[in-house]
Design an enzyme around this catalytic site. Structure first.
Site, short mmCIF file in Angstrom:
data_model
loop_
_atom_site.label_atom_id
_atom_site.label_comp_id
_atom_site.label_asym_id
_atom_site.label_seq_id
_atom_site.Cartn_x
_atom_site.Cartn_y
_atom_site.Cartn_z
N THR A 1 -9.84 4.50 -21.99
CA THR A 1 -9.31 3.47 -21.09
C THR A 1 -10.21 2.25 -21.06
OG1 THR A 1 -8.67 2.97 -18.80
CG2 THR A 1 -10.41 4.59 -19.08
N GLY B 1 -11.56 0.66 -13.04
CA GLY B 1 -11.23 1.49 -11.86
C GLY B 1 -11.00 2.93 -12.28
N LYS B 2 -10.28 3.11 -13.37
CA LYS B 2 -10.04 4.48 -13.88
C LYS B 2 -11.35 5.11 -14.35
CE LYS B 2 -5.42 3.85 -15.91
NZ LYS B 2 -4.70 3.95 -17.19
N ASP C 1 -2.42 7.63 -18.39
CA ASP C 1 -1.41 6.59 -18.20
C ASP C 1 -0.81 6.80 -16.83
OD1 ASP C 1 -0.32 4.29 -19.73
OD2 ASP C 1 1.55 5.14 -19.01
N SER C 2 -0.84 5.76 -16.05
CA SER C 2 -0.47 5.94 -14.65
C SER C 2 0.27 4.71 -14.14
CB SER C 2 -1.73 6.18 -13.82
OG SER C 2 -2.76 5.29 -14.20
N TYR D 1 -2.79 -1.12 -7.11
CA TYR D 1 -1.92 -1.24 -5.94
C TYR D 1 -2.48 -0.55 -4.70
CZ TYR D 1 1.51 -2.74 -9.42
OH TYR D 1 2.16 -3.41 -10.43
P1 ITT Z 1 -5.75 1.54 -19.87
O1 ITT Z 1 -4.40 1.52 -20.57
O2 ITT Z 1 -6.84 0.90 -20.69
O3 ITT Z 1 -6.12 2.90 -19.37
P2 ITT Z 1 -4.35 0.03 -17.82
O4 ITT Z 1 -4.76 -0.56 -16.49
O5 ITT Z 1 -3.55 -0.87 -18.74
O6 ITT Z 1 -5.66 0.60 -18.55
P3 ITT Z 1 -2.03 1.74 -17.47
O7 ITT Z 1 -1.26 1.14 -18.56
O8 ITT Z 1 -2.02 3.24 -17.28
O9 ITT Z 1 -3.58 1.37 -17.54
O10 ITT Z 1 -1.57 1.04 -16.11
C1 ITT Z 1 -1.93 1.59 -14.91
C2 ITT Z 1 -1.64 0.59 -13.79
O11 ITT Z 1 -1.05 1.31 -12.70
C3 ITT Z 1 -2.94 0.03 -13.27
O12 ITT Z 1 -3.29 -1.17 -13.92
C4 ITT Z 1 -2.62 -0.15 -11.80
O13 ITT Z 1 -1.92 -1.37 -11.63
C5 ITT Z 1 -1.68 1.01 -11.51
N1 ITT Z 1 -2.45 2.19 -11.05
C6 ITT Z 1 -2.71 3.35 -11.74
N2 ITT Z 1 -3.49 4.17 -11.03
C7 ITT Z 1 -3.73 3.55 -9.87
C8 ITT Z 1 -4.49 3.88 -8.74
O14 ITT Z 1 -5.20 5.01 -8.66
N3 ITT Z 1 -4.52 3.02 -7.73
C9 ITT Z 1 -3.84 1.85 -7.78
N4 ITT Z 1 -3.12 1.44 -8.82
C10 ITT Z 1 -3.06 2.29 -9.87
#
Ligand code: ITT
Length: 215
Positions: free
Chosen positions: A10, A14-15, A72-73, A162
């Site tokens: 990632t 934050g993740k 992916d979240s 969010y």
């Molecule tokens: P990577 O693909 O590099 O992991 P990304 O931010 O693009 O980073 P995603 O495509 O999985 O990751 O998008 C996840 C989005 O969902 C993230 O940017 C947040 O906007 C939201 N999200 C996921 N988990 C969250 C959390 O625990 N708290 C708040 N928002 C979250």
């Protein structure tokens, strides 16, 4: 014995913060994509969290030669037919915001879209699909969800994405107010990782002896 290493696939800080804390008890050296600046961007074109997590984990495992854990979240909002879902990271991207939107851009757009939605119809859930891939293409995955409702105003400064507008009715706070320790006990990410660890513990013989031992 070679050091046991796992790449968190990632670029989201934050993740990385949350996953690193959730994996703290393992005897595994944790890297993230920040340690591999030369790696190309991995396109996220899948229509599901599961497809995107698998694609990220497999690509990073193949490119680094190390086991890779991808997350992916996103946020599914009932009143918006499940949106932003897999589009959560790019939700506010439009002609006036052609570049990657910030977390604030995204939750501001969400509050605007939800302005007319009454109390009682603001249910939502965070969803997380975790995929763990080995360089030879083997893949393990698990899912976690966390229910809540969309607030009318942002509150709190913790977490990311969010979190400031994701209200936890039973606790009376937003996800940005609970702190890392509590978020890591109740979040979608924590549940997905716990499910993955259970799966790996139950099927230990299938991966034991690999260069990462995440259970
Ligand atoms: P990577 O693909 O590099 O992991 P990304 O931010 O693009 O980073 P995603 O495509 O999985 O990751 O998008 C996840 C989005 O969902 C993230 O940017 C947040 O906007 C939201 N999200 C996921 N988990 C969250 C959390 O625990 N708290 C708040 N928002 C979250």
């Amino acid at each position: 014995m070679a050091p046991r290493t796992l790449v968190m696939a990632t670029r989201n800080p934050g993740k990385v913060r949350e996953l690193a804390e959730l994996l703290r008890d393992l005897e595994v050296r944790l890297l993230s994509l920040a340690d591999f600046p030369e790696l190309p961007e991995i396109p996220e074109e899948g229509e599901t969290f599961a497809a995107n997590a698998a694609a990220k984990a497999l690509a990073v495992a193949r490119l680094t030669g190390l086991p890779a854990l991808a997350d992916d979240s996103g946020l599914e909002v009932d009143a918006l037919g499940g949106w932003p879902g897999v589009h959560s990271a790019r939700y506010a991207r439009d002609r006036t915001h052609p570049a990657a939107p910030t977390d604030d851009d995204n939750w501001r757009k969400l509050l605007e879209e939800m302005r007319e939605v009454p109390e009682g119809r603001r249910q939502a859930r965070f969803v997380c699909e975790i995929a763990l891939a080995w360089p030879d293409g083997r893949l393990w995955r698990a899912r976690g969800e966390c229910p809540g409702v969309i607030a009318r105003q942002p509150r709190g400064s913790g977490g990311f994405g969010y979190d400031p507008v994701f209200f936890l009715p039973e606790m009376g706070v937003t996800m940005a107010e609970v702190g890392l320790e509590l978020k890591n006990r109740l979040s979608h990410r924590a549940k997905a990782l716990a499910a993955l660890r259970e799966l790996l513990a139950a099927r230990r013989g299938e991966w034991e002896g690999e260069s990462a031992a995440p259970a």
